[in-house]
Design an enzyme around this catalytic site. Structure first.
Site, PDB file in Angstrom:
ATOM      1  CB  CYS A   1      -5.361  -0.454   2.262  1.00  0.00           C
ATOM      2  SG  CYS A   1      -4.208  -0.600   3.551  1.00  0.00           S
TER       3      CYS A   1
ATOM      4  CB  CYS B   1      -0.776  -0.129   1.128  1.00  0.00           C
ATOM      5  SG  CYS B   1      -1.857   1.377   1.355  1.00  0.00           S
TER       6      CYS B   1
ATOM      7  CB  CYS C   1      -9.170  -4.193 -11.954  1.00  0.00           C
ATOM      8  SG  CYS C   1      -8.819  -3.068 -13.359  1.00  0.00           S
TER       9      CYS C   1
ATOM     10  CB  CYS D   1      -4.359   3.108   5.664  1.00  0.00           C
ATOM     11  SG  CYS D   1      -4.173   2.919   3.671  1.00  0.00           S
TER      12      CYS D   1
ATOM     13  CB  CYS E   1      -0.380   2.207   5.650  1.00  0.00           C
ATOM     14  SG  CYS E   1      -1.237   0.579   5.024  1.00  0.00           S
TER      15      CYS E   1
HETATM   16 FE    FE Z   1      -2.885   1.231   3.460  1.00  0.00          FE
END
Ligand code: FE
Length: 141
Positions: free
Chosen positions: A106, A57, A129, A109, A60
């Site tokens: 995610c 990510c 995707c 976060c 984060c």
């Molecule tokens: Fe994240």
């Protein structure tokens, strides 16, 4: 004897203010992850990226996808048939833009990552995707 899959352990929550996200991210990363934007097809840095490693990510650092499950979807966005750990993703119904889709975020976060569709390859039949702008690549080793 079969080994039971351990219970999913969800990543620790990461919460920051809008100003903190703005300061940390590029404008495009911010628009995609925090404002549910979408990069244009065939413009991101990972749709045609083939190195071995993991994709984290961008907000984060939670590990989201790996090179081993990445495939060529032809969509112009990096695509995977399976994440590293489903517990690191949150799914949400998305009825925007006159379509019914499943948004992928995610789990730590709430960064918007992209969408998951059911037209992917075996063994899962799924196509995650994902916007390149939501990801940071970590090479293997
Ligand atoms: Fe994240």
């Amino acid at each position: 004897m079969t080994t039971a899959k351990p219970p999913a352990s969800h990543p620790a929550r990461v919460e920051k203010s809008d100003a903190e996200w703005r300061a940390q991210l590029t404008e495009q990363q911010y628009q995609v992850t925090r404002r549910h934007g979408t990069e244009r097809a065939f413009t991101g840095c990972f749709w045609d990226h083939h190195e071995e490693g993991r994709y984290l990510c961008v907000c984060c650092g939670t590990p989201l996808f790996a090179s081993g499950q990445k495939y060529e979807s032809g969509s112009g966005w990096p695509s995977w048939w399976q994440p590293i750990d489903e517990a690191n993703l949150a799914l949400r119904r998305d009825a925007s833009h006159g379509m019914l889709r499943t948004e992928v975020l995610c789990a730590a976060c709430d960064a918007h990552l992209g969408h998951v569709f059911d037209d992917g390859p075996p063994p899962t039949g799924l196509r995650y995707c994902i916007n390149s702008a939501s990801l940071r690549f970590e090479p293997k080793g």
